[in-house]
Design an enzyme around this catalytic site. Structure first.
Site, PDB file in Angstrom:
ATOM      1  N   GLU A  55       7.650  48.462   8.963  1.00  0.00           N
ATOM      2  CA  GLU A  55       6.696  49.160   8.094  1.00  0.00           C
ATOM      3  C   GLU A  55       6.129  50.299   8.927  1.00  0.00           C
ATOM      4  O   GLU A  55       5.351  50.073   9.846  1.00  0.00           O
ATOM      5  CB  GLU A  55       5.620  48.166   7.645  1.00  0.00           C
ATOM      6  N   CYS A  89      -1.338  53.965   6.922  1.00  0.00           N
ATOM      7  CA  CYS A  89       0.042  54.454   6.813  1.00  0.00           C
ATOM      8  C   CYS A  89       0.317  55.037   5.431  1.00  0.00           C
ATOM      9  O   CYS A  89       1.096  55.971   5.295  1.00  0.00           O
ATOM     10  CB  CYS A  89       1.021  53.339   7.133  1.00  0.00           C
ATOM     11  N   GLU A 130       2.573  62.935  10.204  1.00  0.00           N
ATOM     12  CA  GLU A 130       1.478  62.007   9.963  1.00  0.00           C
ATOM     13  C   GLU A 130       0.358  62.305  10.968  1.00  0.00           C
ATOM     14  O   GLU A 130       0.564  62.206  12.172  1.00  0.00           O
ATOM     15  CB  GLU A 130       2.002  60.582  10.171  1.00  0.00           C
ATOM     16  N   LYS A 170       2.124  39.887  18.670  1.00  0.00           N
ATOM     17  CA  LYS A 170       1.422  40.768  19.621  1.00  0.00           C
ATOM     18  C   LYS A 170       0.525  41.738  18.864  1.00  0.00           C
ATOM     19  O   LYS A 170       0.999  42.597  18.130  1.00  0.00           O
ATOM     20  CB  LYS A 170       2.390  41.580  20.466  1.00  0.00           C
TER      21      LYS A 170
HETATM   22  P1  NDP Z   1       2.887  52.272  17.975  1.00  0.00           P
HETATM   23  O1  NDP Z   1       4.025  52.232  17.031  1.00  0.00           O
HETATM   24  O2  NDP Z   1       3.113  52.775  19.336  1.00  0.00           O
HETATM   25  O3  NDP Z   1       2.232  50.819  18.102  1.00  0.00           O
HETATM   26  C1  NDP Z   1       2.373  49.768  17.171  1.00  0.00           C
HETATM   27  C2  NDP Z   1       2.530  48.449  17.913  1.00  0.00           C
HETATM   28  O4  NDP Z   1       3.774  48.415  18.641  1.00  0.00           O
HETATM   29  C3  NDP Z   1       1.444  48.200  18.959  1.00  0.00           C
HETATM   30  O5  NDP Z   1       1.165  46.817  19.018  1.00  0.00           O
HETATM   31  C4  NDP Z   1       2.124  48.709  20.219  1.00  0.00           C
HETATM   32  O6  NDP Z   1       1.528  48.216  21.384  1.00  0.00           O
HETATM   33  C5  NDP Z   1       3.529  48.184  20.021  1.00  0.00           C
HETATM   34  N1  NDP Z   1       4.566  48.880  20.769  1.00  0.00           N
HETATM   35  C6  NDP Z   1       4.524  50.088  21.405  1.00  0.00           C
HETATM   36  N2  NDP Z   1       5.710  50.365  21.983  1.00  0.00           N
HETATM   37  C7  NDP Z   1       6.536  49.328  21.687  1.00  0.00           C
HETATM   38  C8  NDP Z   1       7.908  49.040  21.984  1.00  0.00           C
HETATM   39  N3  NDP Z   1       8.671  49.880  22.672  1.00  0.00           N
HETATM   40  N4  NDP Z   1       8.441  47.885  21.519  1.00  0.00           N
HETATM   41  C9  NDP Z   1       7.705  47.036  20.789  1.00  0.00           C
HETATM   42  N5  NDP Z   1       6.400  47.249  20.497  1.00  0.00           N
HETATM   43  C10 NDP Z   1       5.821  48.387  20.923  1.00  0.00           C
HETATM   44  O7  NDP Z   1       1.728  53.076  17.312  1.00  0.00           O
HETATM   45  P2  NDP Z   1       0.454  53.667  18.062  1.00  0.00           P
HETATM   46  O8  NDP Z   1      -0.566  52.641  18.009  1.00  0.00           O
HETATM   47  O9  NDP Z   1       0.741  54.240  19.399  1.00  0.00           O
HETATM   48  O10 NDP Z   1       0.134  54.890  17.096  1.00  0.00           O
HETATM   49  C11 NDP Z   1       0.885  56.096  17.167  1.00  0.00           C
HETATM   50  C12 NDP Z   1       1.109  56.644  15.790  1.00  0.00           C
HETATM   51  O11 NDP Z   1       1.791  55.688  14.998  1.00  0.00           O
HETATM   52  C13 NDP Z   1      -0.143  56.912  15.002  1.00  0.00           C
HETATM   53  O12 NDP Z   1      -0.696  58.132  15.295  1.00  0.00           O
HETATM   54  C14 NDP Z   1       0.376  56.841  13.607  1.00  0.00           C
HETATM   55  O13 NDP Z   1       0.939  58.060  13.243  1.00  0.00           O
HETATM   56  C15 NDP Z   1       1.433  55.797  13.661  1.00  0.00           C
HETATM   57  N6  NDP Z   1       0.990  54.485  13.197  1.00  0.00           N
HETATM   58  C16 NDP Z   1       1.384  54.039  11.979  1.00  0.00           C
HETATM   59  C17 NDP Z   1       0.929  52.830  11.527  1.00  0.00           C
HETATM   60  C18 NDP Z   1       1.318  52.284  10.227  1.00  0.00           C
HETATM   61  O14 NDP Z   1       0.595  51.450   9.705  1.00  0.00           O
HETATM   62  N7  NDP Z   1       2.440  52.656   9.680  1.00  0.00           N
HETATM   63  C19 NDP Z   1       0.000  52.019  12.294  1.00  0.00           C
HETATM   64  C20 NDP Z   1      -0.313  52.541  13.585  1.00  0.00           C
HETATM   65  C21 NDP Z   1       0.179  53.726  13.983  1.00  0.00           C
HETATM   66  P3  NDP Z   1       0.286  49.052  21.965  1.00  0.00           P
HETATM   67  O15 NDP Z   1      -0.794  49.046  20.973  1.00  0.00           O
HETATM   68  O16 NDP Z   1      -0.129  48.300  23.128  1.00  0.00           O
HETATM   69  O17 NDP Z   1       0.814  50.415  22.275  1.00  0.00           O
END
Ligand code: NDP
Length: 474
Positions: free
Chosen positions: A254, A288, A385, A180
């Site tokens: 991660e 990240c 973050e 996904k």
């Molecule tokens: P999320 O952790 O919400 O999203 C990451 C992925 O998980 C997306 O595909 C999201 O879908 C999906 N997701 C959301 N909720 C669930 C769930 N309950 N079960 C399974 N999958 C789920 O990150 P965000 O994109 O909302 O970003 C929020 C914060 O996360 C950022 O501000 C940053 O601080 C951090 N982040 C860290 C990253 C890293 O590389 N370590 C990468 C991205 C974000 P959908 O996109 O549709 O919400």
């Protein structure tokens, strides 16, 4: 400073369809959920409408992956490698198109998608293609077995690269995949689905289900998924760890980071300034492992900050498709709101905020490169973050103090050390509680190198030989 004439990359190399379905069992199909729109964050223009996978759609995808698993895992590794090599070559052939598509959907500068993301995506597939017929020599026993169906959920900051990090090792080891992509950046994953068709990958080996958090949760919680791989926020990582506990599923997480980029007084200053800029302003700070906390030795703090501010004055923010652009758009309105909120809190808590003079485009989501000085360790901008182009500057006097401050975080993903002394680099690397420690460089990635965190940055490693372990029954 002289002015640059605009040098826009052509959009004509991409053919974005008005709408996209789900990719299940080798075909594009309708989704049972409510379709959503994906927009260009630099202009807010709607790029396409994308299907939302319901629980029933995710179930179909997992069933397709299960059916494909038997024959795929029974193939000799050298045969699986042929598919992976083919995919890698098609990615190279279509790299210009994929780079433009990534910049349109994500907002990152074309210079980065073209010169960093896409070469690394292809390199990842080439690298794991090379492992597919050598798994018996990887150090995981003489007959390492795949796990089954891998459920993979990825974020929006490096959409195609995170897909490559997840899919390449999974397929090399003989697993099949339901992936996904993030809601705001689904387009390159859907282009990848077309590449799977182009490469004649057997149906069901890769399935792409688009949607939001609920779709991600359905993938992760599906009872017939054997392995969960997630990259994203620590908050969602925690939810996932809780929901799969006791299920027998193998998990890699991660998550976030708050890396210290540590500059000693003997560091080559000009190089360090470039490293700081690359550490926090690369990909608008949506990284990240971003070097979001600058720890600078007190004796050179004034000189370094002056040089850094001068350099920030030369960064060009604007159209991601312009080849001169250094800083692109923030990926979404929600992320922009979060960056604004934390920056306001930084000011309210007493830190001093600075940005270069920088005109922001009227439409789209933008945030100027920003530095906070006078930051205390207790400030939220030093602890949380921000995931944006915002740097917190702290100082230290001794190496021991630098280590203590660097490790004073719930995260443990990466760190950077800038010094002339090799012995100090080794001493620091040993003491820093971070999965990756860069020395006199920052944000360098290579498929041969394992990547992952400690503490709230997650567990498991991706990349390199270590990355195979996550997809093998060991
Ligand atoms: P999320 O952790 O919400 O999203 C990451 C992925 O998980 C997306 O595909 C999201 O879908 C999906 N997701 C959301 N909720 C669930 C769930 N309950 N079960 C399974 N999958 C789920 O990150 P965000 O994109 O909302 O970003 C929020 C914060 O996360 C950022 O501000 C940053 O601080 C951090 N982040 C860290 C990253 C890293 O590389 N370590 C990468 C991205 C974000 P959908 O996109 O549709 O919400």
């Amino acid at each position: 400073m002289f002015e640059y004439a605009p040098a826009p990359e052509s959009r004509d190399v991409v053919d974005i369809k008005p709408s996209y379905g789900l990719f299940i069992n080798g075909e594009f199909t309708d989704g049972g959920g409510t379709a959503f729109k994906t927009v260009n964050p630099a202009s807010e223009e709607v790029l396409a409408e994308v299907a939302e996978a319901s629980e029933a759609d995710v179930d179909r995808a997992v069933q397709a992956a299960r059916q494909a698993f038997g024959p795929w895992s029974a193939l000799p590794g050298s045969e699986r490698a042929k598919y992976l090599f083919r995919i890698a070559r098609i990615i190279q052939e279509r790299s210009r198109e994929l780079a433009v598509l990534e910049s349109l959907d994500n907002g990152k500068p074309i210079r980065e998608s073209r010169d960093v993301d896409l070469p690394l995506v292809a390199a990842h597939f080439f690298y794991y293609a090379g492992w597919a017929d050598k798994l018996a020599y990887a150090g995981y026993g003489t007959n390492p077995r795949p796990l089954g169906v891998a459920g993979q959920v990825i974020p929006w900051n490096f959409p195609l690269l995170m897909l490559a990090w997840k899919i390449a090792p999974a397929l090399a080891c003989g697993n099949t995949v339901v992936l996904k992509p993030a809601e705001t950046t689904p387009l390159t994953a859907l282009a990848f689905a077309e590449i799977c068709q182009q490469a004649d990958l057997p149906p069901g080996v890769v399935n792409i289900v688009t949607g939001a958090g609920a779709t991600g949760a359905a993938v992760v919680n599906h009872p017939d998924v054997n392995k969960v791989a997630f990259t994203g926020s620590t908050e969602v990582g925690r939810l996932i760890a809780r929901s799969v506990a006791g299920s027998g599923k193998k998990v890699t997480l991660e998550l976030g980071g708050k890396a210290a980029n540590i500059v000693f007084d003997d560091a080559p200053l000009d190089q360090a300034v470039e490293g700081i800029v690359n550490g926090i302003f690369f990909n608008q700070g949506h990284v990240c492992c971003a070097g979001s906390r600058l720890l600078v030795q007190e004796s050179i703090a004034t000189e370094l900050l002056e040089a850094l501010k001068r350099r920030l004055g030369t960064l060009r923010l604007g159209d991601p498709l312009d080849k001169n652009t250094d800083i692109g758009a923030i990926n979404s309105a929600a992320q922009l709101a979060k960056i604004r909120e934390l920056s306001q809190i930084g000011e309210a808590e007493g830190a001093e905020r600075w940005s270069p003079a920088c005109a922001l485009p009227e439409r789209g989501f933008w945030f100027p490169p920003t530095i906070f000085t006078g930051v205390a360790q207790s400030h939220r901008i030093a602890r949380e973050e921000v995931f944006g182009p915002v740097l917190s500057v702290l100082t230290f006097r001794t190496p021991a103090e630098a280590v203590e401050k660097a490790n004073n975080t719930p995260f443990g993903l990466s760190a950077g050390v800038w010094t002339e002394k090799g012995s100090r680099i080794l001493w620091m690397a040993d003491k820093l509680r971070a999965g990756v420690v860069w020395a006199n460089t920052f944000n360098r990635f290579d498929p041969t190198s394992p990547f992952g965190g400690y503490k709230e940055s997650g567990y498991g490693r991706e990349g390199g030989r270590h990355g195979l372990e996550a997809y093998l029954d060991v």
